[in-house]
Design an enzyme around this catalytic site. Structure first.
Site, short mmCIF file in Angstrom:
data_model
loop_
_atom_site.label_atom_id
_atom_site.label_comp_id
_atom_site.label_asym_id
_atom_site.label_seq_id
_atom_site.Cartn_x
_atom_site.Cartn_y
_atom_site.Cartn_z
N PHE A 27 0.82 -1.22 0.00
CA PHE A 27 0.00 0.00 0.00
C PHE A 27 0.85 1.27 0.00
CE2 PHE A 27 -2.63 2.69 3.19
CZ PHE A 27 -3.05 3.54 2.19
N ASP A 63 12.02 -12.32 0.75
CA ASP A 63 11.65 -12.16 2.15
C ASP A 63 12.80 -11.45 2.86
OD1 ASP A 63 11.02 -12.44 4.85
OD2 ASP A 63 10.36 -14.52 4.65
N ALA A 109 6.70 -5.14 6.72
CA ALA A 109 6.34 -5.47 8.10
C ALA A 109 5.08 -6.32 8.13
CB ALA A 109 6.10 -4.20 8.91
N TYR A 145 2.37 -6.43 17.88
CA TYR A 145 2.70 -5.55 16.75
C TYR A 145 3.47 -4.33 17.22
CZ TYR A 145 2.20 -1.91 13.26
OH TYR A 145 2.46 -0.87 12.39
N VAL A 185 -9.52 0.43 8.79
CA VAL A 185 -10.96 0.65 8.88
C VAL A 185 -11.53 1.49 7.74
CG1 VAL A 185 -10.76 2.69 10.39
CG2 VAL A 185 -12.80 1.24 10.50
N ARG A 222 -12.10 -5.01 21.06
CA ARG A 222 -10.89 -5.79 20.84
C ARG A 222 -9.83 -5.43 21.87
NH1 ARG A 222 -10.63 -4.59 14.33
NH2 ARG A 222 -12.26 -6.06 13.68
N GLU A 223 -9.06 -6.43 22.23
CA GLU A 223 -7.96 -6.21 23.16
C GLU A 223 -6.77 -5.57 22.43
OE1 GLU A 223 -7.97 -6.75 26.45
OE2 GLU A 223 -10.09 -7.31 26.27
#
Length: 302
Positions: free
Chosen positions: A11, A53, A75, A141, A185, A263-264
């Site tokens: 992206f 990779d 990432a 993350y 989102v 969400r946690e």
């Protein structure tokens, strides 16, 4: 100049590669097409492209010869998938970053521009978020990306590699990932509406985010790459200084929505202080979410 972009078919990376190519620079791209949320990958035919990779040092090492600047964007970048598979996240985001820096040292690359995250700030820091605040990593993350920040700082100090650490705030725009329930989102909601599905609002929908257009992210990277008086390490927020709740985003897009469980591991609010970007890079955001949704978005994903 000659640049290397890791994650250059994704992206943000593909927009950056296109911008560099348009300015007649030579560009080497490394991307293994592993981002599960990407509908497509975007390889610029004018670049030198390698489907490698970054965790395979022997494969990527020679690509760093005669490179002036490395943009490290590759990432594992989704919070919820990182919670499900922390080992893979750390392998890519820590070992992969170590490999990139090791190759930069080996071939005396002048500077490294590292794409990090506003997830650094977590829950304990009040907005607006400033670069010198304490870290508060809530998930694998953010922990892995901030560990990468530490590697960049260490290599800069020990081996005299100039560096910039960018902390991005919720990047959106053309080519944004839209696949799966954990895609960013903005693109996810737009896709849901275009398919006639209700938008899935996490929790009460009161979480607030600073949404940053991909072209402004690219602009910051290019400015840092060209800056002559770059310091050894500088950390810079890239946001807009404006934020919106999830329900406000729903209202901008328009359409039905449903609530899904909280969400946690996610922050309640992000809002960037962008003073360093303004003062150090002479950078300003040029595109704002509400204007982009109103004027640019036509339910087209490309």
């Amino acid at each position: 100049m000659r640049f290397l972009v890791s994650g250059g078919a994704g992206f943000i990376g593909s927009h950056l590669v296109d911008s560099l190519i348009d300015c007649n620079h030579d560009v080497v791209v490394i991307d293994n097409e592993s981002a599960l949320e990407n509908e497509n990958f975007y390889w610029n035919k004018s670049a030198e492209n390698y489907k490698y990779d970054i965790c395979d040092y022997n494969k990527i090492e020679n690509l760093f010869k005669n490179i002036d600047c490395v943009f490290h964007l590759a990432a594992e970048s989704r919070i919820q998938t990182a919670i499900k598979n922390p080992a893979k996240t750390f392998r890519v985001n820590f070992i992969g970053t170590l490999n990139v820096l090791k190759a930069c040292k080996q071939y005396k690359v002048d500077r490294v521009l590292y794409s990090s995250t506003s997830s650094y700030y977590g829950l304990k820091n009040d907005v607006p978020l400033v670069e010198d605040m304490d870290r508060d990593c809530l998930n694998p993350y953010s922990s892995s990306k901030v560990a990468g920040e530490d590697l960049v700082k260490m290599y800069s100090k020990l081996y005299n590699i100039k560096s910039v650490i960018f902390r991005y705030f919720n990047v959106y725009g053309e080519r944004q990932p839209t696949k799966g329930q954990y895609a960013p989102v903005v693109g996810l909601f737009q896709k849901m509406k275009s398919e006639g599905k209700p938008m899935t609002v996490v929790g009460e929908g009161d979480a607030r985010r600073d949404y940053t257009h991909v072209k402004d992210v690219v602009s910051a990277n290019v400015l840092a790459a060209m800056k002559k008086d770059l310091l050894k390490t500088e950390t810079i927020n890239i946001g807009t200084g404006t934020n919106y709740s999830v329900l406000e985003l729903v209202d901008m897009i328009g359409g039905d929505y449903v609530h899904i469980p909280p969400r946690e591991g996610e922050a309640k609010e992000t809002l960037a202080d962008i003073s360093v970007a303004r003062n150090y890079l002479n950078w300003e955001p040029t595109i704002y979410l509400e204007d982009w949704i109103k004027n640019k978005w036509k339910f087209v994903f490309y």
